[in-house]
Design a protein around this motif. Structure first.
Motif, PDB file in Angstrom:
ATOM      1  N   GLY A 196       2.964   8.474   4.545  1.00 20.55           N
ATOM      2  CA  GLY A 196       1.788   8.117   3.749  1.00 20.55           C
ATOM      3  C   GLY A 196       1.217   9.216   2.876  1.00 20.55           C
ATOM      4  O   GLY A 196       0.058   9.153   2.466  1.00 20.55           O
ATOM      5  N   LYS A 197       2.023  10.206   2.547  1.00 17.62           N
ATOM      6  CA  LYS A 197       1.523  11.309   1.722  1.00 17.62           C
ATOM      7  C   LYS A 197       1.065  10.826   0.341  1.00 17.62           C
ATOM      8  O   LYS A 197      -0.029  11.140  -0.089  1.00 17.62           O
ATOM      9  CB  LYS A 197       2.604  12.384   1.538  1.00 17.62           C
ATOM     10  CG  LYS A 197       2.968  13.098   2.827  1.00 17.62           C
ATOM     11  CD  LYS A 197       4.052  14.115   2.620  1.00 17.62           C
ATOM     12  CE  LYS A 197       5.353  13.504   2.119  1.00 17.62           C
ATOM     13  NZ  LYS A 197       5.962  12.545   3.071  1.00 17.62           N
ATOM     14  N   SER A 198       1.924  10.050  -0.307  1.00 15.44           N
ATOM     15  CA  SER A 198       1.571   9.579  -1.651  1.00 15.44           C
ATOM     16  C   SER A 198       0.325   8.708  -1.592  1.00 15.44           C
ATOM     17  O   SER A 198      -0.515   8.740  -2.492  1.00 15.44           O
ATOM     18  CB  SER A 198       2.712   8.766  -2.253  1.00 15.44           C
ATOM     19  OG  SER A 198       3.900   9.489  -2.179  1.00 15.44           O
ATOM     20  N   THR A 199       0.225   7.922  -0.537  1.00 14.92           N
ATOM     21  CA  THR A 199      -0.927   7.031  -0.425  1.00 14.92           C
ATOM     22  C   THR A 199      -2.203   7.860  -0.251  1.00 14.92           C
ATOM     23  O   THR A 199      -3.233   7.558  -0.859  1.00 14.92           O
ATOM     24  CB  THR A 199      -0.722   6.058   0.754  1.00 14.92           C
ATOM     25  OG1 THR A 199       0.580   5.481   0.630  1.00 14.92           O
ATOM     26  CG2 THR A 199      -1.761   4.968   0.757  1.00 14.92           C
ATOM     27  N   VAL A 200      -2.130   8.893   0.555  1.00 13.36           N
ATOM     28  CA  VAL A 200      -3.291   9.771   0.734  1.00 13.36           C
ATOM     29  C   VAL A 200      -3.694  10.368  -0.622  1.00 13.36           C
ATOM     30  O   VAL A 200      -4.861  10.351  -1.011  1.00 13.36           O
ATOM     31  CB  VAL A 200      -2.982  10.902   1.743  1.00 13.36           C
ATOM     32  CG1 VAL A 200      -4.041  11.999   1.674  1.00 13.36           C
ATOM     33  CG2 VAL A 200      -2.889  10.340   3.156  1.00 13.36           C
ATOM     34  N   PHE A 252       1.608  -3.527  -4.674  1.00 15.31           N
ATOM     35  CA  PHE A 252       1.126  -2.267  -5.237  1.00 15.31           C
ATOM     36  C   PHE A 252       1.253  -1.127  -4.220  1.00 15.31           C
ATOM     37  O   PHE A 252       0.969  -1.289  -3.050  1.00 15.31           O
ATOM     38  CB  PHE A 252      -0.341  -2.405  -5.655  1.00 15.31           C
ATOM     39  CG  PHE A 252      -0.977  -1.074  -5.949  1.00 15.31           C
ATOM     40  CD1 PHE A 252      -0.685  -0.409  -7.135  1.00 15.31           C
ATOM     41  CD2 PHE A 252      -1.829  -0.467  -5.030  1.00 15.31           C
ATOM     42  CE1 PHE A 252      -1.248   0.836  -7.408  1.00 15.31           C
ATOM     43  CE2 PHE A 252      -2.401   0.776  -5.292  1.00 15.31           C
ATOM     44  CZ  PHE A 252      -2.105   1.418  -6.483  1.00 15.31           C
ATOM     45  N   GLU A 253       1.725  -0.002  -4.665  1.00 15.95           N
ATOM     46  CA  GLU A 253       1.790   1.189  -3.823  1.00 15.95           C
ATOM     47  C   GLU A 253       1.135   2.338  -4.565  1.00 15.95           C
ATOM     48  O   GLU A 253       1.352   2.504  -5.763  1.00 15.95           O
ATOM     49  CB  GLU A 253       3.257   1.575  -3.542  1.00 15.95           C
ATOM     50  CG  GLU A 253       4.003   0.637  -2.627  1.00 15.95           C
ATOM     51  CD  GLU A 253       3.678   0.858  -1.158  1.00 15.95           C
ATOM     52  OE1 GLU A 253       2.942   1.820  -0.855  1.00 15.95           O
ATOM     53  OE2 GLU A 253       4.152   0.061  -0.329  1.00 15.95           O
ATOM     54  N   TYR A 254       0.391   3.132  -3.840  1.00 19.58           N
ATOM     55  CA  TYR A 254      -0.201   4.296  -4.489  1.00 19.58           C
ATOM     56  C   TYR A 254       0.870   5.253  -5.003  1.00 19.58           C
ATOM     57  O   TYR A 254       0.667   5.997  -5.943  1.00 19.58           O
ATOM     58  CB  TYR A 254      -1.156   5.027  -3.548  1.00 19.58           C
ATOM     59  CG  TYR A 254      -2.524   4.411  -3.550  1.00 19.58           C
ATOM     60  CD1 TYR A 254      -3.412   4.692  -4.580  1.00 19.58           C
ATOM     61  CD2 TYR A 254      -2.909   3.530  -2.559  1.00 19.58           C
ATOM     62  CE1 TYR A 254      -4.664   4.113  -4.613  1.00 19.58           C
ATOM     63  CE2 TYR A 254      -4.156   2.944  -2.577  1.00 19.58           C
ATOM     64  CZ  TYR A 254      -5.041   3.234  -3.600  1.00 19.58           C
ATOM     65  OH  TYR A 254      -6.273   2.667  -3.636  1.00 19.58           O
TER      66      TYR A 254
HETATM   67  N1  GDP Z   1      -0.476  -0.057   7.095  1.00 19.10           N
HETATM   68  C1  GDP Z   1      -0.553   1.071   6.413  1.00 19.10           C
HETATM   69  N2  GDP Z   1       0.463   1.423   5.605  1.00 19.10           N
HETATM   70  C2  GDP Z   1       0.346   2.573   4.929  1.00 19.10           C
HETATM   71  C3  GDP Z   1      -0.784   3.405   5.059  1.00 19.10           C
HETATM   72  N3  GDP Z   1      -0.588   4.488   4.274  1.00 19.10           N
HETATM   73  C4  GDP Z   1       0.616   4.328   3.671  1.00 19.10           C
HETATM   74  N4  GDP Z   1       1.182   3.157   4.072  1.00 19.10           N
HETATM   75  C5  GDP Z   1       2.458   2.619   3.639  1.00 19.10           C
HETATM   76  O1  GDP Z   1       3.511   3.454   4.090  1.00 19.10           O
HETATM   77  C6  GDP Z   1       4.546   3.488   3.128  1.00 19.10           C
HETATM   78  C7  GDP Z   1       4.873   4.915   2.786  1.00 19.10           C
HETATM   79  O2  GDP Z   1       3.763   5.525   2.150  1.00 19.10           O
HETATM   80  P1  GDP Z   1       3.904   6.670   1.092  1.00 19.10           P
HETATM   81  O3  GDP Z   1       2.531   7.076   0.761  1.00 19.10           O
HETATM   82  O4  GDP Z   1       4.792   6.262  -0.001  1.00 19.10           O
HETATM   83  O5  GDP Z   1       4.623   7.759   2.011  1.00 19.10           O
HETATM   84  P2  GDP Z   1       5.216   9.186   1.647  1.00 19.10           P
HETATM   85  O6  GDP Z   1       6.675   9.068   1.655  1.00 19.10           O
HETATM   86  O7  GDP Z   1       4.745  10.057   2.773  1.00 19.10           O
HETATM   87  O8  GDP Z   1       4.621   9.597   0.342  1.00 19.10           O
HETATM   88  C8  GDP Z   1       4.074   2.689   1.938  1.00 19.10           C
HETATM   89  O9  GDP Z   1       4.655   1.420   1.986  1.00 19.10           O
HETATM   90  C9  GDP Z   1       2.585   2.620   2.128  1.00 19.10           C
HETATM   91  O10 GDP Z   1       2.006   1.465   1.600  1.00 19.10           O
HETATM   92  C10 GDP Z   1      -1.836   2.994   5.925  1.00 19.10           C
HETATM   93  O11 GDP Z   1      -2.846   3.656   6.085  1.00 19.10           O
HETATM   94  N5  GDP Z   1      -1.655   1.830   6.573  1.00 19.10           N
END
Ligand code: GDP
Lengths: 610, 293
Positions: free
Chosen positions: A30-34, A64-66
């Motif tokens: 969830g890095k990108s989402t954060v 949608f994805e952050y």
């Molecule tokens: N249920 C849920 N899913 C999340 C949350 N944060 C991220 N995700 C999901 O986890 C997946 C990976 O997140 P992303 O931010 O792309 O991860 P990264 O690879 O660490 O940058 C995505 O499908 C997000 O939508 C959260 O707080 N709750």
């Protein structure tokens, strides 16, 4: 003037703080989402950007994805993983932040380190459902190796478990135990749901059991890292400028002060050469005259006396605790090179502005970064390994322990053309025999000698073999003199040979190829050739620009048992007592006769012949 | 330390690294505010001197004030300026203003191609002769292996992926997926022949930082950035057919800073006046891969 200063100061107060942070953790945690949340919840996105991306998602009927927001590059979107340390900017009431998004995918560890090595603080994201993973641990460990002291762990995706306190506590205690084992203490754990925006900018009402800060509050609590004002003075010398071609006579020692403070009048010592001088003036363009400079500043100085120093030396203050100077040190090293790091192979060490040839001498331990188990004893360091090891340099290098001074206690390793690893210095290692001495011993041991005794050669040639080395700053002039000496001795019937220098040894002048680490190599080669010719009974003449004491010592060692006559021309490079000095004002004929007198005095050529 | 001091030190450090490591080094000067700040930083780094040639790519469509400003500064600061251009494309009228190609193709040939040929020495170059007071053909065919460029990470998405020292292969290609690591302040300074390196001392600066620094150090910039009473000014400079002024009443540096901090520009992209960015996604990245700055 005073008024101007004041205006400058009030302007500076208006300046907002800025901080580099990095978001690290396992892929998909969830890095990108954060990051996306931080950008949008602080209102830092360009107008309409969020809507635009949401719209595109609707059009292509993807959720949608952050992450999409951050994927400015087409490449990335098609690969679906963040491949590099992208930068985003956001601001809170307190300060501006630059987020370096560090990819979690193992393939991109080098990018993660690139990003994290520029950060002052780190947010480590862990997916509460997947739990602690390989890269959660690896990144935590890397952050500490890179010297990031402010670490906050975000336990993410708690929405999936219904915001369960026990899930959060489970992760927290497991990861705390791990961090303890590597002596890292995080500032905080924060339970969040990045996707839902819980505890990011606003306190979550879904987790009443959590009474701590939100992510934004916590970020604003981070302390700006201060330059190392209170450590002993260190300045890696970046270059020595003489812009005589623009009519500027100053000889300026330039570099960025990495710690401490220095003032005009202070006595300084350059390491590893050990040369000393005194700060004459602080030089700067278009700014008020200053008498001192502190950590963090890109500076320039003139010295009271003209001494010959190389870029790469560390300028220190006499009286301060000085760095170590050694040819070996123990290090914690991470490796990201395509091929493994192996003992016996020559690499390039870069630390501060210094470069030196380096070898992997001994692997003490390999830590498997994924489990951090102390791994099986291996004979090479593989990609993504972290190793405790001993590195050995050809020439002595100066450094601090990382624990004493971060900036002068870290290094990178270059393999071929690529930066392949990096690390921190734990402590110097005393060497019984330097690499060079070892080499000379081995050479003499293998040398099969002929049956003609050295003394017999002396008699036949009526001369003693000797290696005459001219050194100085302006090579060309002295090259002419060296050649004239050869001709002169030859006409007298001496067996003499002028050993033409390789171009690398001219490296110091502004117009030559600039500082090169191949220099030490070339000096070795030159020494070997000279040794051979002297063995055959010849007088060898050669020139090397800017030979310093260490290089002179190195040459002496290689040429043993033959002696060297060092001739310093103009500004003194190597300040050894047995060297002959010739003023740059001296006319060529006079210089020649001075040298020849000295050869006679030293009994190299017999008196009666001259 | 305050941020402008930090940025200044960092940029100077990078400039000095570049100068020590590259024998054949040049600095691109687009006349815009960023590369003018860079030029000023070089004078700081080298104690009043600019010990490397400045390279400017002329498209013959630059806003005339830009060229005038360039030549004045070259004389005043005794700069070593070299310019190059894609004369063939200009002569054959293969340009957007001539109505023969689209914007992207025009940018590619008048800027990217011109730049590549100028840097590798294949294209015609002109050098300002201070004794003659005019430009004369550059007889040197030397290829530049180190090229200092004033790009900033906040300008546009693709630029945020840059390194401070970013290698390009002989085709000027930029391999985004395989960038060299940069740990701390150690940059990639070893190369096989055939590669050249773009060096980016301003990577961490924002548009606001640039203006704040211009104000603090009292650096002169071309007057196109200021409103002269018509309620318009340029925010970003380029070729006149493709660069539109923005509506703004900022007449001086402090007003621009105010506008950026709080005013209507705080959330609008800087390059919004540049038409070539608008032709669909990824345009700028395509250009960048091909060597555009
Ligand atoms: N249920 C849920 N899913 C999340 C949350 N944060 C991220 N995700 C999901 O986890 C997946 C990976 O997140 P992303 O931010 O792309 O991860 P990264 O690879 O660490 O940058 C995505 O499908 C997000 O939508 C959260 O707080 N709750």
């Amino acid at each position: 003037m005073e008024q101007m200063e004041q205006i400058k100061q009030t302007k500076q107060i208006k300046q907002i703080d800025q901080m580099n942070i990095v978001v690290i953790g396992h892929v998909d945690h969830g890095k990108s989402t954060v990051i996306g949340r931080l950008l949008s919840d602080t209102g830092s996105l360009p107008e309409g950007k969020l809507e635009q991306v949401k719209m595109q998602c609707r059009k292509s009927s993807r959720p949608f994805e952050y992450a999409f927001l951050l994927d400015a590059l087409k490449d990335e979107q098609s690969q679906g993983i963040t491949i590099d340390s992208a930068r985003c900017f956001f601001k809170t009431a307190k300060r501006n932040y630059i987020i370096i998004d560090a990819p979690g995918h193992i393939e991109f560890l080098k990018n993660m380190i690139t990003g994290a090595s520029r950060a002052e603080a780190a947010l480590l994201v862990i997916d509460a459902n997947e739990g602690v993973q390989e890269n959660s641990r690896r990144h935590g460990f890397m952050a500490s190796l890179l010297g990031i002291k402010q670490l906050v762990v975000l336990v993410n995706k708690l929405d999936i478990s219904g915001y369960s306190e026990s899930v959060y506590n489970g992760i927290r205690s497991e990861f705390t135990m791990f961090l303890d084992s590597i002596e890292v203490s995080p500032l905080e754990f924060i339970p969040i749901s990045a996707r839902e925006g819980e505890n990011i900018a606003v306190k979550s009402d879904k987790m009443p059991w959590y009474r701590g800060m939100t992510v934004i509050q916590r970020l604003d609590e981070f302390k700006k890292e201060k330059p190392l004002f209170h450590k002993p003075f260190r300045m890696p010398v970046q270059d020595i400028y003489k812009f005589t071609m623009y009519g500027d006579d100053r000889r300026i020692v330039a570099g960025t002060v990495s710690s401490g403070k220095i003032s005009a009048g202070d006595e300084v010592v350059f390491l590893p050469s050990g040369k000393k001088s005194e700060i004459n003036s602080v030089e700067a363009f278009n700014s008020p005259v200053e008498v001192s400079v502190s950590a963090g500043r890109a500076a320039g100085f003139t010295l009271k006396t003209q001494i010959y120093i190389h870029p790469g030396e560390i300028m220190c203050r006499t009286g301060d605790e000085l760095p170590f100077t050694s040819t070996a040190f123990r290090a914690n090293l991470f490796w990201v090179g395509k091929s493994p790091m192996i003992p016996g192979k020559k690499y390039k060490l870069k630390a501060g502005t210094m470069k030196a040839s380096v070898y992997l001498k001994e692997i003490i331990n390999i830590i498997d970064a994924s489990s951090l188990d102390e791994g099986a004893s291996r004979s090479e360091i593989l990609r993504h390994d972290v190793s405790e090891c001993i590195l050995q340099t050809l020439k002595p290098v100066s450094f601090d322990r990382f624990s004493d001074n971060e900036l002068t206690g870290r290094f990178v390793i270059v393999d071929g053309y690529e930066i392949a690893g990096g690390g921190i210095i734990m402590e110097p290692v005393q060497e019984s025999l330097s690499y060079l001495a070892e080499h000379a011993v081995r050479r003499d041991y293998r040398w099969v000698k002929g049956n003609v005794a050295m003394a017999a050669r002396h008699t036949r040639f009526s001369q003693k073999p000797r290696i005459i080395v001219f050194t100085g700053e302006e090579t060309l002039e002295w090259e002419g003199l060296a050649q004239a000496l050869e001709q002169d001795l030859w006409r007298e019937g001496r067996n003499v040979y002028y050993l033409g220098l390789s171009n690398i040894l001219r490296a110091i002048d502004n117009d030559g190829p600039r500082a090169s680490i191949d220099r030490e190599e070339e000096i070795c080669r030159l020494g070997e050739s000279a040794h051979l010719l002297a063995d055959a009974g010849l007088i060898v003449i050669t020139t090397i620009s800017g030979l310093d004491n260490y290089e002179y010592g190195m040459l002496k060692l290689i040429c043993e048992p033959h002696e060297i006559l060092l001739i310093n021309a103009g500004i003194v490079s190597a300040d050894t007592i047995d060297a002959l000095s010739i003023d740059s004002g001296l006319e060529a004929g006079e210089a020649l006769s001075k040298i020849k007198t000295s050869l006679r005095d030293r009994d190299i050529i017999p008196d009666f012949q001259i | 330390m305050i941020i402008l001091d930090e940025l200044e030190s960092q940029s100077i450090y990078i400039l000095r690294e570049a100068y020590r490591e590259f024998k054949s080094l040049c600095m691109l000067w687009s006349i815009g505010k960023d590369s003018t700040v860079l030029l000023y930083l070089a004078r700081k780094a080298f104690f009043g001197h600019v010990p490397m040639p400045l390279v400017h790519i002329d498209t013959r469509y630059k806003i005339p004030e830009m060229i005038e400003y360039r030549d004045n500064l070259v004389k005043e600061w005794k700069l070593n300026l070299i310019y190059g251009m894609n004369r063939k494309a200009i002569d054959e009228k293969r340009t957007f203003p001539d109505g023969n190609v689209d914007r992207l193709t025009c940018c590619k040939s008048l800027k990217s191609d011109a730049l590549r040929q100028t840097l590798n020495g294949e294209g015609e170059r002109f050098i300002f002769s201070h004794s003659a007071g005019k430009y004369i053909p550059d007889t040197s065919r030397e290829a530049y292996t180190g090229v200092i460029v004033g790009v900033r990470a906040d300008e546009e998405g693709s630029r945020s992926k840059e390194r401070y020292f970013s290698p390009r292969d002989s085709e000027s290609d930029w391999r985004i997926e395989d960038q060299p690591p940069e740990f701390w302040n150690q940059y990639k300074t070893d190369f096989s022949s055939g590669t050249h390196v773009r060096i980016h001392p301003l990577l961490d600066w924002t548009e606001l930082n640039i203006w704040e620094y211009i104000e603090r150090e009292n650096i002169g910039v071309v007057s196109l950035y200021f409103d002269k009473g018509e309620g318009i000014r340029y925010r970003s400079l380029g070729c006149y057919p493709c660069t539109k002024p923005v509506e703004s009443k900022s007449k001086n540096v402090p007003e621009i800073i105010e506008e950026l901090r709080s005013g209507r520009f705080s959330n609008i992209a800087e390059r919004s006046g540049r038409e070539q960015d608008k032709d669909g996604g990824g345009t700028l990245e395509t250009l960048r891969r091909e060597g555009y700055m």
